[in-house]
Design an enzyme around this catalytic site. Structure first.
Site, PDB file in Angstrom:
ATOM      1  N   SER A  83      -9.225  -7.222  -2.837  1.00  0.00           N
ATOM      2  CA  SER A  83      -7.901  -7.922  -2.341  1.00  0.00           C
ATOM      3  C   SER A  83      -8.108  -8.593  -1.160  1.00  0.00           C
ATOM      4  O   SER A  83      -9.021  -8.282  -0.414  1.00  0.00           O
ATOM      5  CB  SER A  83      -7.175  -6.654  -2.025  1.00  0.00           C
ATOM      6  OG  SER A  83      -5.838  -7.074  -1.275  1.00  0.00           O
ATOM      7  N   TYR A 128      -5.804   1.697   2.641  1.00  0.00           N
ATOM      8  CA  TYR A 128      -5.978   0.688   1.380  1.00  0.00           C
ATOM      9  C   TYR A 128      -7.142  -0.275   1.363  1.00  0.00           C
ATOM     10  O   TYR A 128      -8.084  -0.179   0.600  1.00  0.00           O
ATOM     11  CB  TYR A 128      -4.594   0.303   0.953  1.00  0.00           C
ATOM     12  CG  TYR A 128      -4.740  -0.756  -0.258  1.00  0.00           C
ATOM     13  CD1 TYR A 128      -5.019  -0.277  -1.551  1.00  0.00           C
ATOM     14  CD2 TYR A 128      -4.483  -2.193   0.159  1.00  0.00           C
ATOM     15  CE1 TYR A 128      -5.224  -1.197  -2.462  1.00  0.00           C
ATOM     16  CE2 TYR A 128      -4.489  -2.881  -1.033  1.00  0.00           C
ATOM     17  CZ  TYR A 128      -5.070  -2.543  -2.369  1.00  0.00           C
ATOM     18  OH  TYR A 128      -5.133  -3.562  -3.146  1.00  0.00           O
ATOM     19  N   LYS A 185     -11.061  -0.686  -0.497  1.00  0.00           N
ATOM     20  CA  LYS A 185     -11.838  -1.699  -1.208  1.00  0.00           C
ATOM     21  C   LYS A 185     -12.650  -2.200  -0.514  1.00  0.00           C
ATOM     22  O   LYS A 185     -13.821  -2.629  -1.192  1.00  0.00           O
ATOM     23  CB  LYS A 185     -10.504  -2.996  -1.276  1.00  0.00           C
ATOM     24  CG  LYS A 185      -9.214  -2.851  -1.697  1.00  0.00           C
ATOM     25  CD  LYS A 185      -9.538  -2.580  -3.381  1.00  0.00           C
ATOM     26  CE  LYS A 185      -8.070  -2.346  -4.079  1.00  0.00           C
ATOM     27  NZ  LYS A 185      -8.656  -2.091  -5.751  1.00  0.00           N
TER      28      LYS A 185
END
Ligand code: NAD
Ligand code: UDP
Length: 353
Positions: free
Chosen positions: A137, A161, A165
């Protein structure tokens, strides 16, 4: 290579990617726990693909399973082996994706995203599958002022989050280095996918009230929500609202096909690609385009800035353009039109179907 596993294939990106892979004639295995999706999407995929070619629908094989349970992943690899259609590559999309939720429940995020990936990699090694496309992302980048973000930008996520990643990318780097001759790994760093398949039959079906701008626009346009709250009108941008790189979901899904085909014909490596359009759109520009294209009202008001928001996140996508046989083809108008079509055809998501 002919047979792929799409983890999280019932989700927003997974369903569109699976459809395009099926259309290309690949055998697509899906594993999904449906913790953030509806298994009914499988019927929808079959319905769409059957219109094109009845035979292709047989190439879609769904297993309900959770990546946190290694046995669930082994079951699908074992099945593929017994059926002489062994999984040769994995598109790994399963995971939790909400920034806000990750700040409330970091353990849940680390558990699902990291443990799920570790289990997947262990099973891939066991079944000698060394080809992986991972859903990373743009949120991992530390953004600089109004500059297009290329793949060499500093990596510095600011929420759990994003940390998962980044951590998975590091893990993949380590795995690659440990067996350099075998692994082919592509990290696709997505920008902001929006819209839906042009049939309006599959799209994004968020649980509860969404956090992201485009699903919120759909809910306001359909009067499920009274108005849209825009986070700040005093950013240092052309109209005072934040700028993002919105990309049509089918262009994003197509990047997986291009990545897979690239991976099939190149040597072992690990490589990162930004998947965006390279064009920035402000919140107000997106709202106005949506209103004009769909001839619909979209009430909004301004509120204070959202914590941790960034004013400008736009991809330098030149590496993807020059390396992959891919370029984004769809306009902002297409994104708004197709997203609205999905909303009109499925006012309650997959539930009512
Ligand atoms: P989504 O929630 O619609 O799809 C994810 C799917 O994974 C869901 O169907 C969910 O049920 C499944 N899943 C989650 N945890 C699982 C587990 N442990 N085992 C099995 N299945 C599990 O999300 P999406 O928008 O399709 O995103 C797919 C991936 O792309 C995610 O990893 C996300 O972090 C990443 N990504 C998404 C965006 C975006 O804007 N949508 C941007 C950048 C990266
Ligand atoms: N945004 C907004 N109101 C909302 C949700 C989002 O104004 O209710 C803005 C947000 O500030 C950002 C843009 O819309 O500038 C895209 O937000 P989203 O959460 O969809 O994506 P991300 O910020 O993660 O790129």
């Amino acid at each position: 290579m002919q047979n792929l596993l799409v983890t999280g294939g019932c989700g927003y990106i997974g369903s569109h990617t699976a459809l395009l892979l099926l259309e290309k004639g690949y055998t697509v295995y899906i594993i999904d726990s449906n913790c953030n999706s509806n298994p009914f999407v499988i019927n929808k995929l079959k319905k769409i693909i059957m219109k094109k070619d009845k035979q292709l629908a047989k190439n879609l094989i769904f297993f309900k399973g959770d990546l946190r349970k290694k046995k669930d992943i082994e079951r699908i690899f074992e099945y593929s082996k017994h059926n002489n259609k062994i999984i040769e590559a994995v598109v790994h999309l399963a995971g939790f994706k909400s920034v806000n939720e990750s700040m409330k429940y970091p353990l849940m995020y680390w558990d699902s995203n990291l443990i799920g990936t570790i289990n997947l990699l262990k099973v891939m090694q066991k079944y000698l599958c060394y080809n992986l496309i991972f859903s990373s992302s743009a949120t991992i980048y530390s953004c600089l002022e109004n500059k297009l973000i290329d793949e060499n930008f500093p990596i510095k996520p600011i929420n759990p989050y994003g940390n998962t990643k980044r951590c998975i990318e590091t893990l993949l780097e380590d795995i690659y280095k440990s067996e350099k001759a075998k692994w082919k790994i592509i990290n696709l760093r997505y920008f902001n996918p929006i819209g839906a398949h042009h049939s309006g039959d599959i799209g994004e079906d968020p649980n509860g009230i969404p956090n992201n701008l485009f699903p919120l626009i759909l809910q306001v346009a359909s009067s499920k929500l009274r108005e849209l709250k825009i986070f700040g009108n005093n950013w240092d941008t052309r109209d005072g609202t934040c700028i993002r790189d919105y990309i049509h979901i089918l262009d994003l899904a197509n990047a997986h096909i291009a990545a897979f085909e690239y991976l099939s014909k190149t040597k072992s490596q690990i490589i990162n690609f930004n998947i965006g359009t390279g064009k920035g759109t402000s919140v107000l520009e997106l709202i106005n385009t949506f209103k004009n294209v769909n001839k619909i009202k979209l009430p909004y008001s301004f509120t204070s800035r959202r914590e941790g928001d960034q004013k400008y996140i736009v991809a330098d996508n030149s590496r993807a353009l020059s390396t992959l046989n891919w370029k984004p083809l769809k306009s902002l108008e297409d994104m708004c039109r197709d997203g609205w079509k999905w909303q009109l055809k499925n006012p309650n998501g997959y539930i009512d179907n």
